[in-house]
Design a protein around this motif. Structure first.
Motif, PDB file in Angstrom:
ATOM      1  N   VAL A 269       0.850  -1.194   0.000  1.00 49.55           N
ATOM      2  CA  VAL A 269       0.000   0.000   0.000  1.00 49.55           C
ATOM      3  C   VAL A 269       0.881   1.238   0.000  1.00 49.55           C
TER       4      VAL A 269
ATOM      5  N   THR B 278       1.085   5.325   0.323  1.00 47.03           N
ATOM      6  CA  THR B 278       0.342   6.443   0.892  1.00 47.03           C
ATOM      7  C   THR B 278       1.198   7.707   0.860  1.00 47.03           C
ATOM      8  N   ASP B 279       0.552   8.841   1.157  1.00 43.36           N
ATOM      9  CA  ASP B 279       1.346  10.031   1.435  1.00 43.36           C
ATOM     10  C   ASP B 279       1.870   9.907   2.865  1.00 43.36           C
TER      11      ASP B 279
ATOM     12  N   GLY C   4      -0.765   9.449   5.606  1.00 45.14           N
ATOM     13  CA  GLY C   4      -1.481   8.181   5.568  1.00 45.14           C
ATOM     14  C   GLY C   4      -0.692   7.004   6.109  1.00 45.14           C
ATOM     15  N   ALA C   5       0.603   7.194   6.333  1.00 45.55           N
ATOM     16  CA  ALA C   5       1.446   6.096   6.801  1.00 45.55           C
ATOM     17  C   ALA C   5       0.990   5.550   8.154  1.00 45.55           C
TER      18      ALA C   5
ATOM     19  N   ALA D 299      -1.546   2.929   7.282  1.00 48.65           N
ATOM     20  CA  ALA D 299      -1.260   2.120   6.098  1.00 48.65           C
ATOM     21  C   ALA D 299      -1.231   0.623   6.403  1.00 48.65           C
TER      22      ALA D 299
ATOM     23  N   LEU E 171      -9.099   7.123   6.414  1.00 49.38           N
ATOM     24  CA  LEU E 171      -8.013   7.929   5.852  1.00 49.38           C
ATOM     25  C   LEU E 171      -8.229   9.410   6.134  1.00 49.38           C
TER      26      LEU E 171
ATOM     27  N   SER F  38      -7.119  10.395   9.447  1.00 46.75           N
ATOM     28  CA  SER F  38      -5.655  10.442   9.588  1.00 46.75           C
ATOM     29  C   SER F  38      -5.062  11.645   8.871  1.00 46.75           C
TER      30      SER F  38
ATOM     31  N   GLY G 208      -4.588  11.623   5.717  1.00 51.33           N
ATOM     32  CA  GLY G 208      -3.764  11.094   4.634  1.00 51.33           C
ATOM     33  C   GLY G 208      -4.574  10.502   3.506  1.00 51.33           C
ATOM     34  N   SER G 209      -3.865   9.905   2.548  1.00 50.89           N
ATOM     35  CA  SER G 209      -4.524   9.279   1.406  1.00 50.89           C
ATOM     36  C   SER G 209      -3.698   8.094   0.914  1.00 50.89           C
ATOM     37  N   VAL G 210      -4.399   7.154   0.286  1.00 54.10           N
ATOM     38  CA  VAL G 210      -3.747   6.026  -0.382  1.00 54.10           C
ATOM     39  C   VAL G 210      -3.577   6.404  -1.842  1.00 54.10           C
ATOM     40  N   THR G 211      -2.384   6.172  -2.375  1.00 57.95           N
ATOM     41  CA  THR G 211      -2.116   6.530  -3.766  1.00 57.95           C
ATOM     42  C   THR G 211      -2.002   5.308  -4.679  1.00 57.95           C
TER      43      THR G 211
END
Length: 281
Positions: free
Chosen positions: A174, A176-177, A180-181, A184, A264, A267, A269-272
């Motif tokens: 996965v 993430t930025d 997002g870690a 993750a 997400l 948090s 963050g985001s998943v990329t």
């Protein structure tokens, strides 16, 4: 009579994965010399490589590596699947050693498909040679099935054993930025369990959406749903497809009251990107 013990048979079986009778025959022919017996098993195995081509290799393992990108500004994860015919060989140290070589070659070569990976050099020869030699030693068809690469600011890896006595058979990467870690790893575990196909709705091909819409409409008509409510029912069923297939819309494994997207968002963050392999699937 050749001079060897039951312990010698056991040790050679563990090294080769070969059957007991094959090991005993090799030790007999080699007068108890384990190294010569190993060579005999390998030679016999090499002769049988072509005979194994049509056999199924649906067991095996997944292996992964995460390292810094060359510019040091992110991370890249590599995931490989290597198949054997049986779980007995999948847990053999020789097979596991080959998988480690496959992963190392994938990391160093940058290969993005199995053919390119098999052509990559390791120990001064193409990886394919190591695969063939190991197949000869173990007496089974071995396949380097696939390789994937995922890059991002951060990359998390999760490897899952479906059987405690076997190597990992489900692998997830996965990306993430940085924000997002923090979630993750939990999301990687979620992906392992819920096997989403797409990251977001935008990633679902238009033809897939149209196919799902058509199926939903045909199903609704066959069920005798009223025409006036048809459009609403179809969209509801289409949304159900998205909730099953799209990662961000799935109910989060550790808290079913939230979607992955909501977790997400909390948090920041985001998943990329992500990839999931299950051996044989």
């Amino acid at each position: 009579m050749a001079n060897y013990t039951a312990s010698d048979i056991k040790a050679l079986r563990e090294r080769t994965g070969a059957g007991m009778l094959d090991v005993k025959r090799a030790l007999d022919e080699a007068d108890g010399d384990a190294e010569k017996a190993l060579e005999l098993i390998r030679v016999k195995g090499l002769k049988g490589v072509s005979k194994r081509e049509g056999r199924s290799a649906s067991d095996g393992l997944v292996a992964a590596n995460v390292s810094a990108t060359p510019d040091g500004e992110g991370e890249v994860g590599v995931l490989v699947e290597v198949n054997s015919e049986t779980d007995f060989v999948a847990k053999n140290v020789t097979f596991i050693g080959l998988a480690e070589k496959v992963l190392a070659a994938a990391v160093s070569s940058g290969a993005r498909d199995a053919d390119a990976l098999l052509a990559a050099e390791i120990d001064g020869a193409p990886l394919q040679s190591a695969v063939d030699n190991t197949a000869a030693t173990l007496g089974e068809k071995i396949v380097v099935r696939r390789v994937a690469r995922v890059a991002g600011e951060k990359v998390a890896v999760y490897l899952h054993k479906v059987n405690k006595d076997l190597p990992p058979q489900v692998g997830v990467l996965v990306a993430t930025d940085a924000a997002g870690a923090s979630v993750a790893k939990d999301i990687a575990m979620h992906i392992a369990a819920y096997s989403p196909t797409f990251l977001s709705r935008d990633d679902v091909p238009a033809e897939t959406v149209e196919s799902e819409r058509r199926i939903a409409e045909e199903t609704s008509r066959n069920e005798g749903k009223p025409e006036a409510a048809l459009a609403r029912i179809v969209e509801g069923r289409l949304n159900g497809f998205f909730k099953e297939a799209v990662l961000l819309e799935q109910a989060f494994a550790k808290d079913q009251k939230k979607t992955v997207a909501q977790v997400l968002a909390e948090s920041g963050g985001s998943v990329t990107g992500f990839v999931r392999y299950r051996v044989g699937a």
